[in-house]
Design a protein around this motif. Structure first.
Motif, PDB file in Angstrom:
ATOM      1  N   VAL A  97      69.014  88.098 108.365  1.00 33.37           N
ATOM      2  CA  VAL A  97      68.807  87.473 109.682  1.00 33.37           C
ATOM      3  C   VAL A  97      69.350  86.054 109.670  1.00 33.37           C
ATOM      4  CG1 VAL A  97      67.063  86.580 111.247  1.00 33.37           C
ATOM      5  CG2 VAL A  97      66.829  88.880 110.297  1.00 33.37           C
ATOM      6  N   ALA A  98      68.981  85.298 108.607  1.00 33.77           N
ATOM      7  CA  ALA A  98      69.400  83.901 108.550  1.00 33.77           C
ATOM      8  C   ALA A  98      70.917  83.801 108.597  1.00 33.77           C
ATOM      9  CB  ALA A  98      68.876  83.276 107.265  1.00 33.77           C
ATOM     10  N   LEU A  99      71.557  84.622 107.774  1.00 35.62           N
ATOM     11  CA  LEU A  99      73.019  84.516 107.697  1.00 35.62           C
ATOM     12  C   LEU A  99      73.636  84.899 109.030  1.00 35.62           C
ATOM     13  CD1 LEU A  99      73.534  85.889 104.097  1.00 35.62           C
ATOM     14  CD2 LEU A  99      73.801  83.554 104.922  1.00 35.62           C
ATOM     15  N   VAL A 100      73.137  85.991 109.614  1.00 32.13           N
ATOM     16  CA  VAL A 100      73.678  86.416 110.898  1.00 32.13           C
ATOM     17  C   VAL A 100      73.495  85.308 111.924  1.00 32.13           C
ATOM     18  CG1 VAL A 100      73.406  88.032 112.784  1.00 32.13           C
ATOM     19  CG2 VAL A 100      73.359  88.866 110.430  1.00 32.13           C
ATOM     20  N   ALA A 101      72.269  84.758 111.945  1.00 31.37           N
ATOM     21  CA  ALA A 101      71.985  83.696 112.925  1.00 31.37           C
ATOM     22  C   ALA A 101      72.927  82.525 112.694  1.00 31.37           C
ATOM     23  CB  ALA A 101      70.538  83.248 112.774  1.00 31.37           C
ATOM     24  N   ALA A 102      73.050  82.134 111.423  1.00 35.77           N
ATOM     25  CA  ALA A 102      73.914  80.995 111.122  1.00 35.77           C
ATOM     26  C   ALA A 102      75.330  81.285 111.600  1.00 35.77           C
ATOM     27  CB  ALA A 102      73.906  80.743 109.619  1.00 35.77           C
ATOM     28  N   PHE A 103      75.783  82.519 111.329  1.00 33.73           N
ATOM     29  CA  PHE A 103      77.138  82.865 111.749  1.00 33.73           C
ATOM     30  C   PHE A 103      77.249  82.779 113.266  1.00 33.73           C
ATOM     31  CE2 PHE A 103      80.488  85.919 112.868  1.00 33.73           C
ATOM     32  CZ  PHE A 103      81.526  85.318 112.193  1.00 33.73           C
ATOM     33  N   GLY A 138      73.863  77.521 101.537  1.00 33.40           N
ATOM     34  CA  GLY A 138      73.642  76.276 102.273  1.00 33.40           C
ATOM     35  C   GLY A 138      74.511  75.157 101.728  1.00 33.40           C
ATOM     36  N   GLY A 139      74.496  75.021 100.416  1.00 34.10           N
ATOM     37  CA  GLY A 139      75.326  73.979  99.813  1.00 34.10           C
ATOM     38  C   GLY A 139      76.793  74.180 100.150  1.00 34.10           C
ATOM     39  N   MET A 140      77.210  75.429 100.070  1.00 33.76           N
ATOM     40  CA  MET A 140      78.613  75.697 100.339  1.00 33.76           C
ATOM     41  C   MET A 140      78.967  75.362 101.778  1.00 33.76           C
ATOM     42  SD  MET A 140      78.947  79.303  98.382  1.00 33.76           S
ATOM     43  CE  MET A 140      78.859  79.440  96.604  1.00 33.76           C
ATOM     44  N   LEU A 141      78.012  75.583 102.687  1.00 32.75           N
ATOM     45  CA  LEU A 141      78.288  75.255 104.086  1.00 32.75           C
ATOM     46  C   LEU A 141      78.521  73.757 104.236  1.00 32.75           C
ATOM     47  CD1 LEU A 141      75.736  77.491 106.022  1.00 32.75           C
ATOM     48  CD2 LEU A 141      78.139  77.874 105.574  1.00 32.75           C
ATOM     49  N   LEU A 198      85.696  77.664 107.749  1.00 34.30           N
ATOM     50  CA  LEU A 198      85.272  77.976 106.389  1.00 34.30           C
ATOM     51  C   LEU A 198      83.803  78.363 106.368  1.00 34.30           C
ATOM     52  CD1 LEU A 198      87.224  75.180 104.556  1.00 34.30           C
ATOM     53  CD2 LEU A 198      87.672  77.621 104.561  1.00 34.30           C
ATOM     54  N   GLN A 199      83.000  77.665 107.180  1.00 35.68           N
ATOM     55  CA  GLN A 199      81.584  78.041 107.217  1.00 35.68           C
ATOM     56  C   GLN A 199      81.452  79.489 107.662  1.00 35.68           C
ATOM     57  OE1 GLN A 199      79.931  74.998 109.715  1.00 35.68           O
ATOM     58  NE2 GLN A 199      79.335  73.721 107.947  1.00 35.68           N
ATOM     59  N   GLY A 200      82.220  79.854 108.705  1.00 35.84           N
ATOM     60  CA  GLY A 200      82.165  81.244 109.144  1.00 35.84           C
ATOM     61  C   GLY A 200      82.519  82.186 108.003  1.00 35.84           C
ATOM     62  N   THR A 201      83.629  81.867 107.336  1.00 31.68           N
ATOM     63  CA  THR A 201      84.057  82.723 106.229  1.00 31.68           C
ATOM     64  C   THR A 201      82.959  82.828 105.180  1.00 31.68           C
ATOM     65  OG1 THR A 201      86.213  81.740 106.624  1.00 31.68           O
ATOM     66  CG2 THR A 201      85.976  83.133 104.674  1.00 31.68           C
ATOM     67  N   ILE A 202      82.427  81.670 104.803  1.00 33.03           N
ATOM     68  CA  ILE A 202      81.397  81.668 103.748  1.00 33.03           C
ATOM     69  C   ILE A 202      80.210  82.516 104.185  1.00 33.03           C
ATOM     70  CG2 ILE A 202      79.738  80.230 102.538  1.00 33.03           C
ATOM     71  CD1 ILE A 202      81.840  77.974 102.724  1.00 33.03           C
ATOM     72  N   LEU A 203      79.802  82.355 105.433  1.00 30.62           N
ATOM     73  CA  LEU A 203      78.621  83.088 105.900  1.00 30.62           C
ATOM     74  C   LEU A 203      78.877  84.591 105.837  1.00 30.62           C
ATOM     75  CD1 LEU A 203      77.530  80.764 108.791  1.00 30.62           C
ATOM     76  CD2 LEU A 203      76.195  81.360 106.755  1.00 30.62           C
ATOM     77  N   LEU A 204      80.051  85.007 106.353  1.00 28.04           N
ATOM     78  CA  LEU A 204      80.342  86.447 106.306  1.00 28.04           C
ATOM     79  C   LEU A 204      80.386  86.934 104.867  1.00 28.04           C
ATOM     80  CD1 LEU A 204      82.964  87.165 109.092  1.00 28.04           C
ATOM     81  CD2 LEU A 204      80.573  87.813 108.943  1.00 28.04           C
ATOM     82  N   ALA A 205      81.140  86.207 104.032  1.00 27.51           N
ATOM     83  CA  ALA A 205      81.233  86.601 102.631  1.00 27.51           C
ATOM     84  C   ALA A 205      79.841  86.663 102.027  1.00 27.51           C
ATOM     85  CB  ALA A 205      82.109  85.605 101.878  1.00 27.51           C
ATOM     86  N   GLY A 206      79.039  85.620 102.327  1.00 25.01           N
ATOM     87  CA  GLY A 206      77.680  85.600 101.799  1.00 25.01           C
ATOM     88  C   GLY A 206      76.899  86.815 102.260  1.00 25.01           C
ATOM     89  N   ALA A 243      84.337  84.620  95.545  1.00 24.49           N
ATOM     90  CA  ALA A 243      84.759  84.480  96.941  1.00 24.49           C
ATOM     91  C   ALA A 243      84.300  83.140  97.509  1.00 24.49           C
ATOM     92  CB  ALA A 243      84.181  85.645  97.745  1.00 24.49           C
ATOM     93  N   ALA A 244      82.981  82.966  97.583  1.00 22.93           N
ATOM     94  CA  ALA A 244      82.426  81.859  98.364  1.00 22.93           C
ATOM     95  C   ALA A 244      82.733  80.508  97.718  1.00 22.93           C
ATOM     96  CB  ALA A 244      80.924  82.044  98.502  1.00 22.93           C
TER      97      ALA A 244
END
Lengths: 655, 541, 99, 555
Positions: free
Chosen positions: D71-77, D177-180, D110-118, D319-320
């Motif tokens: 949920v968190a990742l989806v929401a963040a994305f 989070g750090g990566m974002l 990049l945040q989008g990419t990281i979130l999806l990859a995550g 990846a991330a």
């Protein structure tokens, strides 16, 4: 009328296709079909001939344009035929003799289960040969040129199960290919020089040049073209240095030897040179080369013919030498062309007759070819003896017979080459050749039909028993010679007539020369010595030759196993070592070359690539070692890297 | 021209799409229904052939615009890449060749991919039917066909490059996955050699392709577009100024890739391995279809994009081509393996093709194009018959044969005709093209032309030696019971031979198709309307 | 006093720490050396902060301490678990994976 | 020191001038929460995850954690998408949180990419069907109880009790989070903190493998020590840069570097002249980032850690981490140090070339699939660096595209690796992959697709990315790099092909590994990987446009 021309080719071509694709169901009637189509072609030829006679000299030539073959930019090759007097002469010879030999083969190949295919090949040959002589441009001629090569390949190797036959066939084709190379280069030269390679245009252009008119072409170009054409002629007509295949070609069935390797195909070279006369007229050097080749071959063939014990090979040698005469004549220019063709025709008759005779003899002798194992056959096969004898007389130039008329003219022309030393040399050679001819032909005659029987039980060890179907069931018996069936004797008789009367007929107030003049042009030769003197000399050498032969083979008994003989004899038996030369230089050398190249390809060309791959692998293996698993060494590399990074950055600023 | 012409039915796309669909459909056939897959593949290949014929009909030889039936859609604007199709005469001819050969290849390989009883049959998954070699085999062939056809149609460098590279993958699996069963030596040995051949094929062509990639990128940096038409217009308007060295480097980048594919000496060594290890139909696919992309690309891209550099490189390339001719022929003579022999013969023939292309004369290039078609057909005929022969005796070594002519006359006859075509006997198709190439070369480079003529002697040598050793002489024991050609096999060889004869006697249709395209190409190299062909000394009357 | 000397000192400490990382085997000691390096950084930061007369450097120093603490937590956890399973805290023993 | 000076930390340039007179009140820093929502959501979820560990009963933790993280990742994305749609990536991008963070195109992309990859990675984390059930309860690829000694009774007990390390989810969330933050960090301090925030959880995750725990712990130790080592360098670099510019905000440093700084105070004037500070500092910071990227010569941790870490974690890291680290690298080079271009470009040239070649060459002789992929990731880092060096907008967007394409291929590939198993867990030795194509053609085919994408064969995302990067490099005047890149891709192709040969053309071994049938989770991961690979290969235009729009840094 013109539209009939294509029919000349179409008939035998149809035969070839039907017979070769028809399959076994044609085995019964195949040979008849083939023969009929050959005859049909002959009839068409005759009809065209009569029609041609109907018109007067200048506009006798006929043309038929079928379709455009290879049109690319300036390069326009058409499939078009041209039938003039020269072509017509060949058409008649080819279809005529061809038909006869078809008939002969019906009997000769009776027991061969692949007779249908044999006739298919024969028809194929006729078609190709006719294309060769009625093509109206060099490229189409080239098609026929290679077509006859193919037919000859197939027929020499007809008994493929004999390795010797297969090898001989391959050899013939390859040697011919060398000649064909010359022809194709000649065509390219013509294209670059004239922008075309149709007889009409090329010859017209050169003709203009020689008559000093417009559009000058450098003599050098013409010489080059001429030499290339000569190379082609050498290949096809078995002239030195490309003669080596003809002897082996005798592996083929005898009718093939008669038709292809005596009467017609091997004379294509003469046709080519005569046809290209205009070019040679413009290139004296090329002509000299032609004459030399002719003269050399003339002697070469004759000498080889003297030494061979295999009747067919002896005849093959003689063929070589006779064609040498023709080539020599053709090289003489307008004074020779007509005689070359004339000798070609008469030779077509008597040499074909001789070969058929030889075939008949072999037929009776269980396919024995060694003359030393013949002897005294005249009683057993009278017809063969008679026809063969007439052919013999004709070829040695016995007064009044065909050979006399045609060969003497050539000798005269040779003496007339020019009124200097050349005339003497080549005239002398031609004269000498006549003597040798008399010798070896007499030899053949005596060894075969006279003397006591020297028959041996067949088969002898060095021959495959199932070689010729005719031998089936005769294995190991004494031969019991017998006259051949009608289908074989009749053609021999017909040819005998030809070899007796043709020459005289042609020479009646120079009818033949006049017939050809519009095409080849003609000048009367002016020999360095008087014509009667030449004739006389010819007679003398003829008698001498016969006499020597009689002393050697007539008076004394002929040993069954050949004596060691003089050095020359031994060399001559081996085609004057020409084959050995080929073997050592070309075959062996070639094998070494290819083998070493295979090695190079594998180790060097391939090795370089594989080597690079391997070296990367090795490098990888070594770099891998750096990854030794110790965290601290990783840290070292990091620190070192950082140092380098810092240093580099500072350096960048410094410089 | 780019955007306006999308009118009508996208025939070119369809021609490539049909086999692609066929590939998918064939691959989808369940494991048990092997025969169905075969018929399906055959059906699709025939439809493709029909479409190719349609292309030939729709193509108007007289029209003045160079590329016809063009299609153009935006694809990757960011890379300046468009989906641009169009054919000139050369393209039509080669599309025809491809579409024509594939059905024969399929029929010839009818049983090549049937799962063997031994080997993998024990594997559980095979029983479970997850491993479906047959479907895969035919699907891959169709996939290759689709890519090859599309690459003949592409008028966008990038699109072409993508196909040029992508077609390696299915070829790779065809070579490595379905080896020749008639193999001397043990199975694992065979497998090792096969994957070696496959990897070699892939790496050679991949390296070539990657070097080309650098050049492709360079081209974009210089020209800013990949569309042939745009580049042509840029050059015409003089906006495109390539520095001489840049042009030469880019040319080399492109040419290297094509020379590997073609293959040109000394980049040829992958071909004998690939053709030797692959099944005969796949070998035909390699040499008769896929390799043609290389020579085609030289004509279409090297000459059009880098005319100056092409002219600059001509002497060297001609010499290399000459070496290929002689070298390939000599090595063919030295081979012990039938298929490797044919491979080296092909190398020699590719030498002729490349020589014709770079002779820069009408005859040379028309001849070269014609040569591509003829070589395709003749090699197919020879190789497929050889394949039938090999499948009977189970050996590729020439020495294992002898006297086959006596037991299988029809097979021998077809084999002979194939050999005669290979040695380019007049009356058969290859003669026409070979002679045109020789003439075309000779008019500009006499010496090279003459040396190349030796090729015809060597050609005769290896062809006849092959025929003599396999077909003539006393009948070998193993050969004695060899059956003659079956109907299926006859159906494959017969039409090819008919074609060889027809194109040998009446090549006019093809030459008429090709000539205009060749003129255009030459006018790229020699701007202005002057014909590049040297004038004869004497005007013929 | 010339602030540059602080920088020299910091560099010296940093170098000492780095050398320690390279030459010491015991994971704990190695880790302490890293901490030393971090502290060298802190010294430099503070010195600069003083030079520039703004507090950014000092703030960072505080953050660094926090980070170091966090690293200690994580690091010790890992090192201890490694020690327990191998009965040795030597970095060189942990070299199963190589090449 | 006046309190306002504290301020200067949060402001782009020190308020030295105003610091003289005393101020009445501290105005609270102004944070645009909505603009940094993605980060906040993820971090918040991570913290929540810890509470869950504390309070939710063991049985249901797994499900809750999984649910929460997804949920968190989806929401963040979704938040990222919303921001992008709001034009934050293009027109109205800006600096937020008092200059600590930048919200601009690259950051959001990049945040989008990281979130999806995550997200995909989380799926592989949660996979529990691959390992055989232990004592009737499903197990994932993480240790039952990280604290217990391998093979000890406590471990057995833990396994028997069906413990699972559900901490991995919050850890992963922290890392994400750090990566974002990392690529959007706009001052050096934030950079450093973000680095640590995503590194520390990764150290831990590396140590949590269920099988081959010794190797896992070794990997963790190596990663940890080397990582800490490198971050020390980074920090020293930060110190030096700070010393040079007197500020840590990117814009401020950039101004100083370019010499366009206003109101130079004497101290600054003193340090400004000292290029050694600047250059050394820059070099050290670069080193710290290159370490995370895995560039030669700071790559040596990669193979060992990739091999030892639990495969899902390896995929996630590969990846991330790369995405985040390259993002930070880009920002540093394009925002802070453009003025130094002529100094760092040659150096980076060297690094890029070394990375490409060494990665490709050493990979040739690898025998373990995970190490092979590690080296391949090194080579790819080199390719991306070629794009970084271009220093053109095209360069930025090409790198962004490449990262997006690459990360999914990587996760997918490692996900496939988790499927091929034998008695000892994953069968990572190449020899065991022989004949996989016969056993399970589908899995082999999928893996082949990934390998071809790595090799950069056309019609795969790998080719599109490589082309974009090389094109940018060539246009940026780095033609030589392109040539080297092409050569090394040729070398690289060799070992990718080798694996394919192994899978398809060699006979399967009788005692070969089996291919486990995964749960929908891993299937999704692999499916997404394949889909992205093919879509980006065949029709990359849309994503290229995205990357282009995103290709501008705010300053």
């Amino acid at each position: 009328m013109e539209n009939l021309i294509a029919l000349l080719v179409a008939a035998p071509l149809l035969g070839a296709v039907v017979l070769l694709c028809g399959g076994r169901r044609l085995d019964k009637a195949g040979h008849w079909l083939g023969t009929l189509l050959a005859l049909g072609s002959f009839v068409v030829g005759v009809v065209l001939f009569l029609d041609m006679l109907g018109r007067d000299g200048e506009d006798r030539a006929m043309h038929q344009h079928l379709f455009s073959w290879i049109p690319v930019g300036g390069f326009q090759a058409d499939v078009a035929f041209q039938l003039d007097q020269l072509s017509m002469t060949f058409v008649l010879l080819i279809t005529g003799v061809g038909s006869l030999i078809h008939i002969y083969s019906i009997g000769y190949m009776e027991h061969d289960e692949r007779r249908r295919r044999f006739f298919g090949y024969l028809n194929l040959f006729l078609a190709a040969m006719l294309i060769l002589v009625i093509a109206d441009n060099y490229l189409l001629l080239y098609v026929g040129w290679e077509g006859v090569g193919l037919a000859s390949y197939l027929l020499i190797g007809f008994w493929q199960h004999k390795p010797s036959a297969a090898t001989a066939a391959k050899k013939a084709f390859l040697v011919n290919r060398v000649g064909d190379m010359g022809l194709s280069i000649a065509i390219m030269l013509m294209f670059t020089t004239f922008g075309t390679f149709a007889f009409g245009d090329v010859l017209a252009a050169t003709g203009a040049e020689t008559s000093g008119a417009a559009a000058p072409v450098s003599e050098g170009k013409l010489t080059a073209i001429g030499l290339m054409l000569l190379l082609a002629a050498c290949g096809k007509s078995a002239q030195v240095p490309l003669q080596s295949w003809l002897g082996d070609a005798m592996e083929g069935p005898t009718p093939v030897s008669a038709l292809i390797h005596a009467a017609t195909m091997v004379t294509a070279g003469v046709y080519l040179i005569t046809r290209s006369g205009a070019i040679f007229n413009g290139a004296p050097d090329a002509q000299l080369a032609v004459v030399i080749v002719g003269a050399v071959t003339l002697l070469f063939g004759a000498i080889v013919g003297c030494a061979k014990d295999d009747i067919k090979k002896a005849l093959a040698g003689s063929t070589m030498s006779q064609i040498g005469y023709m080539i020599l004549a053709a090289g003489l220019g307008p004074i020779g062309y007509a005689f070359a063709i004339m000798h070609l025709v008469t030779h077509g008759f008597f040499k074909a007759g001789l070969f058929l005779g030889a075939g008949s003899v072999m037929h009776g002798m269980n396919d024995e070819v060694d003359m030393r194992k013949y002897g005294g056959l005249r009683k057993y096969m009278p017809v063969t003896f008679a026809t063969f004898g007439l052919g013999y007389l004709a070829i040695i130039g016995f007064p009044g017979l065909s050979g006399f008329w045609s060969k003497d003219k050539i000798i005269e022309a040779a003496f007339a080459y020019d009124d200097g030393i050349r005339g003497w040399i080549f005239g002398g050679v031609a004269l000498l050749g006549a003597g040798i001819t008399a010798f070896y032909m007499t030899r053949v005659m005596l060894m075969t039909f006279f003397g006591e029987k020297r028959w041996q039980p067949t088969p002898d060890p060095h021959k495959d028993p199932s070689a010729e179907p005719a031998a089936d069931g005769h294995g190991g018996e004494m031969p019991h010679p017998h006259e051949s069936p009608k289908s074989m004797t009749i053609p021999m008789i017909v040819l005998a007539f030809g070899s007796v009367f043709a020459g005289g007929l042609f020479s009646l107030n120079e009818s033949f020369v006049k017939w050809l003049e519009p095409v080849t042009a003609f000048e009367h030769p002016h020999p360095v010595i008087s014509v009667p003197a030449i004739t006389g000399a010819t007679m003398v050498v003829l008698v001498i030759g016969v006499a020597i032969a009689w002393f050697m083979y007539g008076k004394r008994p002929v040993p069954v196993t050949a004596p060691r003989g003089s050095l020359l004899t031994r060399a001559a038996r081996r085609d004057l070592l020409q084959d050995d030369f080929n073997h050592v230089v070309l075959v062996r050398g070639g094998e070494h070359l290819t083998r070493s190249l295979v090695y190079v390809d594998h180790t060097l060309v391939d090795g370089v690539v594989n080597g690079t791959a391997a070296s990367f692998g090795g490098l990888s293996g070594r770099l891998r070692k750096l990854q030794n698993g110790y965290a601290r060494s990783y840290a070292v590399s990091m620190l070192g890297g950082t140092a380098v990074l810092v240093a580099a950055t500072l350096l960048m600023r410094a410089v | 021209m780019s955007d306006v012409v999308n009118a009508g039915f996208p025939l070119l796309t369809a021609t490539a799409a049909v086999p692609a669909l066929g590939a998918i459909a064939t691959a989808a056939v369940p494991a048990a229904k092997r025969t169905a897959a075969k018929w399906l593949a055959l059906f699709f290949s025939l439809v493709t052939l029909a479409l190719a014929v349609a292309v030939g009909i729709r193509f108007n030889t007289g029209a003045e615009d160079r590329y016809q039936l063009t299609e153009s859609h935006s694809w990757i604007a960011d890379f300046g890449v468009r989906y641009e199709l169009g054919v000139d005469g050369i393209g039509v001819a080669l599309i025809g060749l491809t579409a024509l050969l594939i059905p024969f290849i399929i029929v010839a390989g009818w049983h090549d991919a049937d799962p063997q009883e031994t080997g993998t049959a024990t594997d559980s998954s095979v029983a479970a039917g997850r491993w479906r070699p047959t479907q895969g085999f035919f699907a891959l062939i169709l996939m290759v066909e689709a890519m090859v056809i599309l690459s003949f149609e592409a008028t966008d460098v990038f699109l072409f490059y993508i196909l040029f590279e992508a077609m390696l993958i299915p070829m790779y699996f065809l070579i490595g996955g379905f080896g020749d069963r008639a193999h001397a030596g043990s199975d694992e040995n065979a497998a090792a050699q096969r994957s070696y051949a496959a990897v070699k094929f892939l790496l050679y062509n991949l390296v070539g392709g990657l070097i080309m990639l650098a050049a492709v990128i360079g081209l974009y940096v210089v020209a800013g577009t990949f569309s042939l038409s745009e580049i042509a217009s840029l050059r015409a308007s003089g906006e495109l100024e390539m520095a001489t060295n840049t042009e030469r480097l880019l040319f080399l980048g492109f040419f290297f890739a094509f020379a590997v594919k073609a293959p040109l000496w000394p980049l040829h060594t992958w071909l004998p391995n690939a053709m030797g290890e692959a099944t005969a139909p796949v070998a035909v696919l390699i040499t008769a279809v896929v390799d043609k992309v290389g020579t085609f690309a030289m004509l279409r891209f090297c000459l059009q994009l880098f005319p100056g550099a092409s002219e600059w490189a001509t002497p060297v390339i001609l010499v290399l081509a000459l070496i290929s001719i002689v070298y390939g022929a000599l090595l063919a003579v030295g081979q012990r393996d039938i298929k490797r022999l044919v491979a080296y013969a092909s190398i020699s023939h590719f030498g002729f093709i490349i020589m014709g292309i770079f002779a820069m004369t009408t005859q040379g290039q028309s001849g070269a194009t014609l040569y591509m078609v003829n070589h395709g057909i003749s090699t197919a005929a020879l190789m497929l018959v050889a394949g039938f022969l090999i499948s009977r005796r189970g050996s590729r070594l020439i020495a294992d044969y002898g006297g086959a002519q006596k037991v299988a006359p029809v097979l021998a006859g077809t084999f002979l005709i194939g050999s005669l075509a290979t040695l380019s006997l007049p009356g058969l198709a290859p003669f026409v093209s070979e002679f045109l190439v020789l003439v075309g070369t000779f008019t500009r480079y006499p010496v090279i032309g003459i040396i190349a003529t030796f090729g015809i002697v060597l050609g005769a040598l290896y062809s006849l030696v092959l025929y003599q050793r396999t077909m003539t002489g006393p009948v070998k024991l193993e050969v004695a019971k060899m059956p003659d050609l079956k109907l299926r096999e006859l159906l494959v060889v017969g039409p090819l031979i008919v074609l060889l004869v027809f194109l040998g006697v009446y090549p006019k249709p093809v030459t008429d198709l090709v000539n205009p395209a060749v003129k255009d190409t030459l006018s790229d190299v020699y701007p202005g309307d002057k014909t590049p062909d040297p004038e004869p000394e004497v005007a013929a009357k | 006093m010339n602030p540059v000397n602080y920088l020299y000192l910091a560099s010296l400490l940093f170098a000492i720490g780095a050398t320690g990382v390279l030459i010491r085997r015991n994971a704990i000691v190695v880790f302490m050396c890293i901490e030393l390096m971090l502290n060298a950084c802190n010294l430099a930061l503070v010195a600069f902060s003083r030079m520039h007369g703004n507090l950014d450097g000092q703030i960072i120093a505080f953050f660094t301490m926090v980070v170091a603490a966090a690293e200690v937590v994580v690091g010790l956890a890992i090192i201890v678990s490694l020690f327990r399973s191998r009965h040795s805290a030597s970095v060189d023993d942990a070299s199963l994976m190589k090449l | 020191m006046s309190a306002t000076a504290v301020h200067s930390l949060w402001t782009t340039n020190g308020l030295w001038a105003t610091a003289a007179e005393p101020v009445a009140k501290i105005d609270s820093p102004q944070i645009e929460y909505s603009l940094i929502a993605p980060t906040l959501i993820v971090i918040g979820a991570a913290i929540l995850g810890i509470l869950i560990e504390a309070f939710v009963p063991r049985k249901s933790r797994y499900y809750v954690q999984l649910f929460l993280s997804v949920v968190a990742l989806v929401a963040a994305f979704a938040a990222v998408v919303a921001l992008a749609a709001d034009g934050r990536g293009t027109t109205s991008s800006g600096i937020v949180a008092m200059g600590a963070l930048a919200v601009d195109g690259p950051a959001l992309f990049l945040q989008g990419t990281i979130l999806l990859a995550g997200l995909v990675a989380i799926f592989t984390f949660a996979e529990r069907r691959l390992d055989p059930e232990a004592h009737g309860n499903r197990v994932d690829s993480f240790a039952a109880q990280a604290a217990s000694v391998p093979g000890s009774d406590s471990e057995k007990a833990a396994v028997r009790a069906g413990f699972t390390t559900t901490e991995v989810f919050p850890l992963a969330l922290f890392a994400i989070g750090g990566m974002l933050v990392f690529p959007s960090a706009n001052d050096l301090l934030t950079l450093f903190i973000a680095l640590e925030v995503f590194s520390l959880p990764l150290y831990l995750l590396c140590a949590l493998a269920r099988r081959k725990r010794l190797m896992s712990q070794e990997a963790a130790v190596k990663y940890f020590l080397l990582g800490a080592f490198s971050s020390a360098f980074l920090l020293f670099g930060i110190a030096l840069l700070y010393g040079y510019a007197g500020t840590v905000s990117y814009a401020g440093i950039a101004d100083v570097v370019d010499g366009t700084v206003q109101n130079v105070n004497p101290a600054l004037a003193g340090t400004m002249g000292n290029d050694a500070l600047l250059l050394i500092g820059a070099a050290l910071i670069l080193m710290g980032l290159l370490f995370k990227v895995g560039a030669v010569p700071f790559h040596m941790w990669t193979p060992d850690v990739y091999q030892g870490a639990p495969t899902p974690v390896t995929g996630f890291m590969a990846a991330a981490t790369k995405v985040a680290a390259f993002g930070a690298l880009l920002r540093l080079l394009y925002v802070v140090l453009p003025g130094l271009r002529w100094d760092w470009r040659p150096v980076m040239w060297g690094v890029a070339i070394a990375t490409m070649l060494l990665g490709a060459i050493v990979a040739i002789t690898q025998t373990d699939i995970k190490r092979l992929l590690a080296y391949s990731s090194i080579a790819h880092a080199g390719f991306i660096l070629a794009g970084v060096i271009a220093t053109t907008p095209d360069g930025i967007s090409s790198v962004l595209f490449y990262l997006g394409a690459y990360s999914f291929v990587t996760i997918g590939a490692f996900a496939v690796v988790t499927l091929v198993r034998d008695a000892g867990g994953e069968a990572t030795h190449l020899s065991k992959w022989a004949g996989l194509g016969r056993r399970s053609p589908l899995v082999a085919a999928v893996f082949a697709v990934f390998l071809l994408a790595f090799a950069g064969i056309p019609l795969t995302s790998g080719f599109a990315g490589k082309f974009a990067v090389f094109k940018a490099a060539a246009e940026g005047g780095a033609g030589a790099l392109v040539v080297v890149g092409v050569i090394s891709s040729a070398i690289a192709a060799f070992f990718y092909i080798r694996v394919i040969v192994l899978m398809f053309f060699s006979e399967p071994k009788p005692e070969g590994p089996t291919v486990a049938v995964p749960s929908p989770l891993t299937m999704t991961a692999i499916g997404v990987g394949v889909a992205v690979t093919l879509v980006l290969g065949v029709a990359p235009q849309y994503f290229l446009d995205l990357a282009n729009q995103a290709g501008v840094f705010v300053r």
